[in-house]
Motif scaffolding. Sequence first.
Motif, PDB file in Angstrom:
ATOM      1  N   PHE A  93       0.946  -1.286   0.096  1.00  0.00           N
ATOM      2  CA  PHE A  93      -0.061  -0.048   0.010  1.00  0.00           C
ATOM      3  C   PHE A  93       0.822   1.364  -0.006  1.00  0.00           C
ATOM      4  CE2 PHE A  93      -2.067   3.198   2.527  1.00  0.00           C
ATOM      5  CZ  PHE A  93      -2.976   3.556   1.682  1.00  0.00           C
ATOM      6  N   LEU A  94       1.905   1.270   0.670  1.00  0.00           N
ATOM      7  CA  LEU A  94       2.982   2.462   0.932  1.00  0.00           C
ATOM      8  C   LEU A  94       3.575   2.681  -0.528  1.00  0.00           C
ATOM      9  CD1 LEU A  94       4.572   1.889   4.192  1.00  0.00           C
ATOM     10  CD2 LEU A  94       2.773   3.631   3.821  1.00  0.00           C
ATOM     11  N   ASN A  95       3.988   1.618  -1.183  1.00  0.00           N
ATOM     12  CA  ASN A  95       4.669   1.888  -2.440  1.00  0.00           C
ATOM     13  C   ASN A  95       3.850   2.059  -3.416  1.00  0.00           C
ATOM     14  OD1 ASN A  95       7.044   1.390  -0.907  1.00  0.00           O
ATOM     15  ND2 ASN A  95       6.995  -0.902  -1.271  1.00  0.00           N
ATOM     16  N   VAL A  96       2.467   1.757  -3.695  1.00  0.00           N
ATOM     17  CA  VAL A  96       1.725   1.767  -4.830  1.00  0.00           C
ATOM     18  C   VAL A  96       1.075   3.254  -4.769  1.00  0.00           C
ATOM     19  CG1 VAL A  96       1.357  -0.281  -5.430  1.00  0.00           C
ATOM     20  CG2 VAL A  96      -0.290   0.791  -3.920  1.00  0.00           C
ATOM     21  N   ASN A  97       1.022   4.010  -3.398  1.00  0.00           N
ATOM     22  CA  ASN A  97       0.272   5.270  -3.376  1.00  0.00           C
ATOM     23  C   ASN A  97       1.332   6.232  -3.862  1.00  0.00           C
ATOM     24  OD1 ASN A  97      -1.366   7.513  -1.752  1.00  0.00           O
ATOM     25  ND2 ASN A  97      -2.266   5.720  -1.053  1.00  0.00           N
ATOM     26  N   LEU A  98       0.512   7.402  -4.496  1.00  0.00           N
ATOM     27  CA  LEU A  98       1.171   8.610  -4.986  1.00  0.00           C
ATOM     28  C   LEU A  98       1.524   9.538  -3.981  1.00  0.00           C
ATOM     29  CD1 LEU A  98      -0.567   8.859  -8.461  1.00  0.00           C
ATOM     30  CD2 LEU A  98       1.765   7.701  -7.955  1.00  0.00           C
ATOM     31  N   ASP A  99       0.882   9.581  -2.766  1.00  0.00           N
ATOM     32  CA  ASP A  99       1.284  10.489  -1.607  1.00  0.00           C
ATOM     33  C   ASP A  99       2.375  10.050  -0.698  1.00  0.00           C
ATOM     34  OD1 ASP A  99      -1.001  11.841  -2.317  1.00  0.00           O
ATOM     35  OD2 ASP A  99      -2.723  10.808  -0.887  1.00  0.00           O
ATOM     36  N   MET A 100       2.941  10.885  -0.130  1.00  0.00           N
ATOM     37  CA  MET A 100       3.822  10.719   0.810  1.00  0.00           C
ATOM     38  C   MET A 100       3.208  10.232   2.002  1.00  0.00           C
ATOM     39  SD  MET A 100       6.048  14.089  -0.101  1.00  0.00           S
ATOM     40  CE  MET A 100       7.269  13.785   1.054  1.00  0.00           C
ATOM     41  N   LEU A 101       3.398   9.050   2.505  1.00  0.00           N
ATOM     42  CA  LEU A 101       2.844   8.234   3.588  1.00  0.00           C
ATOM     43  C   LEU A 101       3.710   7.894   4.596  1.00  0.00           C
ATOM     44  CD1 LEU A 101       0.241   6.036   1.978  1.00  0.00           C
ATOM     45  CD2 LEU A 101      -0.264   8.462   2.543  1.00  0.00           C
ATOM     46  N   CYS A 102       3.436   8.188   5.675  1.00  0.00           N
ATOM     47  CA  CYS A 102       4.394   7.904   6.884  1.00  0.00           C
ATOM     48  C   CYS A 102       3.933   7.597   8.247  1.00  0.00           C
ATOM     49  CB  CYS A 102       5.526   9.126   7.005  1.00  0.00           C
ATOM     50  SG  CYS A 102       4.762  10.558   7.628  1.00  0.00           S
ATOM     51  N   VAL A 103       4.658   6.902   9.009  1.00  0.00           N
ATOM     52  CA  VAL A 103       3.952   6.804  10.433  1.00  0.00           C
ATOM     53  C   VAL A 103       5.383   7.480  11.242  1.00  0.00           C
ATOM     54  CG1 VAL A 103       3.788   5.119  12.294  1.00  0.00           C
ATOM     55  CG2 VAL A 103       2.937   4.484  10.051  1.00  0.00           C
ATOM     56  N   THR A 104       4.930   8.347  11.996  1.00  0.00           N
ATOM     57  CA  THR A 104       5.725   8.946  13.071  1.00  0.00           C
ATOM     58  C   THR A 104       5.588   8.646  14.230  1.00  0.00           C
ATOM     59  OG1 THR A 104       4.760  10.972  13.185  1.00  0.00           O
ATOM     60  CG2 THR A 104       5.909  10.838  11.133  1.00  0.00           C
ATOM     61  N   ASP A 105       6.304   9.092  15.390  1.00  0.00           N
ATOM     62  CA  ASP A 105       5.963   9.136  16.620  1.00  0.00           C
ATOM     63  C   ASP A 105       5.828  10.565  17.280  1.00  0.00           C
ATOM     64  OD1 ASP A 105       8.448  10.053  17.407  1.00  0.00           O
ATOM     65  OD2 ASP A 105       9.229   7.864  17.916  1.00  0.00           O
ATOM     66  N   LEU A 106       5.475  10.836  18.402  1.00  0.00           N
ATOM     67  CA  LEU A 106       5.211  12.266  19.001  1.00  0.00           C
ATOM     68  C   LEU A 106       6.499  12.683  19.464  1.00  0.00           C
ATOM     69  CD1 LEU A 106       1.949  11.634  21.015  1.00  0.00           C
ATOM     70  CD2 LEU A 106       2.205  12.801  18.841  1.00  0.00           C
ATOM     71  N   ASP A 107       7.671  11.868  19.264  1.00  0.00           N
ATOM     72  CA  ASP A 107       8.993  12.536  19.720  1.00  0.00           C
ATOM     73  C   ASP A 107       9.561  13.148  18.720  1.00  0.00           C
ATOM     74  OD1 ASP A 107       8.746  11.485  22.458  1.00  0.00           O
ATOM     75  OD2 ASP A 107       9.308   9.540  21.889  1.00  0.00           O
ATOM     76  N   GLY A 108       8.763  13.013  17.428  1.00  0.00           N
ATOM     77  CA  GLY A 108       9.241  13.563  16.191  1.00  0.00           C
ATOM     78  C   GLY A 108      10.338  12.915  15.384  1.00  0.00           C
ATOM     79  N   ASN A 109      10.089  11.721  15.370  1.00  0.00           N
ATOM     80  CA  ASN A 109      10.807  10.427  14.509  1.00  0.00           C
ATOM     81  C   ASN A 109      10.036   9.834  13.297  1.00  0.00           C
ATOM     82  OD1 ASN A 109      13.007  10.971  16.351  1.00  0.00           O
ATOM     83  ND2 ASN A 109      11.902   9.831  17.746  1.00  0.00           N
ATOM     84  N   PHE A 110      10.709   9.678  12.408  1.00  0.00           N
ATOM     85  CA  PHE A 110      10.274   8.834  11.379  1.00  0.00           C
ATOM     86  C   PHE A 110      10.012   7.444  11.557  1.00  0.00           C
ATOM     87  CE2 PHE A 110      11.176  12.320   8.129  1.00  0.00           C
ATOM     88  CZ  PHE A 110       9.737  12.657   7.916  1.00  0.00           C
ATOM     89  N   ILE A 111       8.971   6.675  11.604  1.00  0.00           N
ATOM     90  CA  ILE A 111       9.025   5.273  11.900  1.00  0.00           C
ATOM     91  C   ILE A 111       9.092   4.479  10.707  1.00  0.00           C
ATOM     92  CG2 ILE A 111       7.956   3.438  13.137  1.00  0.00           C
ATOM     93  CD1 ILE A 111       9.164   5.615  14.905  1.00  0.00           C
ATOM     94  N   ARG A 112       8.015   4.827   9.945  1.00  0.00           N
ATOM     95  CA  ARG A 112       8.137   4.192   8.241  1.00  0.00           C
ATOM     96  C   ARG A 112       7.676   5.290   7.378  1.00  0.00           C
ATOM     97  NH1 ARG A 112       6.556  -1.088   7.650  1.00  0.00           N
ATOM     98  NH2 ARG A 112       6.796  -0.471   5.421  1.00  0.00           N
ATOM     99  N   VAL A 113       8.303   5.352   6.156  1.00  0.00           N
ATOM    100  CA  VAL A 113       8.039   6.213   5.239  1.00  0.00           C
ATOM    101  C   VAL A 113       7.892   5.424   3.918  1.00  0.00           C
ATOM    102  CG1 VAL A 113       9.221   7.979   6.305  1.00  0.00           C
ATOM    103  CG2 VAL A 113      10.489   6.617   4.864  1.00  0.00           C
ATOM    104  N   ASN A 114       7.078   5.990   2.937  1.00  0.00           N
ATOM    105  CA  ASN A 114       7.033   5.207   1.606  1.00  0.00           C
ATOM    106  C   ASN A 114       8.101   5.910   0.885  1.00  0.00           C
ATOM    107  OD1 ASN A 114       5.724   7.576   1.118  1.00  0.00           O
ATOM    108  ND2 ASN A 114       4.186   6.433  -0.053  1.00  0.00           N
ATOM    109  N   HIS A 115       8.040   5.072  -0.505  1.00  0.00           N
ATOM    110  CA  HIS A 115       9.026   5.589  -1.640  1.00  0.00           C
ATOM    111  C   HIS A 115       8.838   7.020  -2.116  1.00  0.00           C
ATOM    112  CE1 HIS A 115       6.579   5.547  -5.193  1.00  0.00           C
ATOM    113  NE2 HIS A 115       5.782   4.788  -4.483  1.00  0.00           N
ATOM    114  N   ARG A 116       7.782   7.597  -2.046  1.00  0.00           N
ATOM    115  CA  ARG A 116       7.649   8.801  -2.369  1.00  0.00           C
ATOM    116  C   ARG A 116       8.231   9.914  -1.499  1.00  0.00           C
ATOM    117  NH1 ARG A 116       6.642  11.406  -6.314  1.00  0.00           N
ATOM    118  NH2 ARG A 116       5.118  12.967  -5.308  1.00  0.00           N
ATOM    119  N   PHE A 117       8.679   9.599  -0.430  1.00  0.00           N
ATOM    120  CA  PHE A 117       9.905  10.581   0.297  1.00  0.00           C
ATOM    121  C   PHE A 117      10.840  10.543  -0.474  1.00  0.00           C
ATOM    122  CE2 PHE A 117       6.725  10.322   3.696  1.00  0.00           C
ATOM    123  CZ  PHE A 117       6.671  11.442   4.443  1.00  0.00           C
TER     124      PHE A 117
END
Length: 321
Positions: A162-186
Amino acid sequence: MKFDVLTLFPEMFGILNQSIIGKAIEKELQTRESLFRTTLSTLNEGVILTDKDRVISYVNPKILVMLGQAYDAFIGHSLSDFYALQKDSTTHIIKSQIEQVLLSHEPSKKRESIMLKRFDDKEIPIQLWAAPILENSELKGLIIIARDLTLETEQAMQIEGFLNVNLDMLCVTDLDGNFIRVNHRFEDVLGFSTKELEGLSYLSLIHPDDLENTKKAIEALSTRESINGFTNRYLCKDGRYKYLEWVSQPGYGNYVYASAHDITDQIENQTRLHRLATRDELTGLRNRHALESDIESLLQLSNRYDEELSTIMFDLDHFKS
């Protein structure tokens, strides 16, 4: 010879008492063993028990389902028979963990994730760890626990897809300000690889002028507020900054789910149009349209606060020549 049963009573009582106590202890042990086996049989993890020579003495129903084999195929067999089914790399990992437990008499410190081959030659992802069975510090056997990761792996693959086929920049972050997961659009937009971004504090990429507002947005998310249309500038790998517009939703626990659009071209076009509308193309100074707009604003302020307004105008001959 006169036989006096009373003289034998103490000895008979002692034997009888030992027999009764022995049976009581045996019954208690049987009850405990039955309870232990019942507990193991209800676990959602696969369990294998062996003696100190690594001969299998018990397997619970879950491991039978995981490996696709009957109970009799395990009991009385050595772990080496089980190794024979596996790839060399998998066997090496299992053996290393078990040898560590046998030598240290302590549970394995690391849970290994491996692809385990079933009896039908299919492979399943599992997480494996082991612990010693000790009695008065003496090794009596091993308990090996296997957790089936098939569902988690399939879900991870679906999320990855899902992350890789989506044209949007999708991510999971935490409230400490860290990227946890990002897709290829980033990577497409910012130039950093997903590997470089995951685990990185995204605050380190924010334009200094946008940092304070970004921290306020994080505070809002921490109170379970959603963020829509928030814009900030992110540093690209080539040193440029790009404008990103965000939609963020508080997730489970400390996580935040977010999507972003690159609106850099839109912002630059708006800036360019505004400049064309308010600046002279040759000199870069504010033009007549801007002057009229400024005067209108000043007149409104003058009327609102009942203050006088003065205007001084200079006409420079041959200014553009």
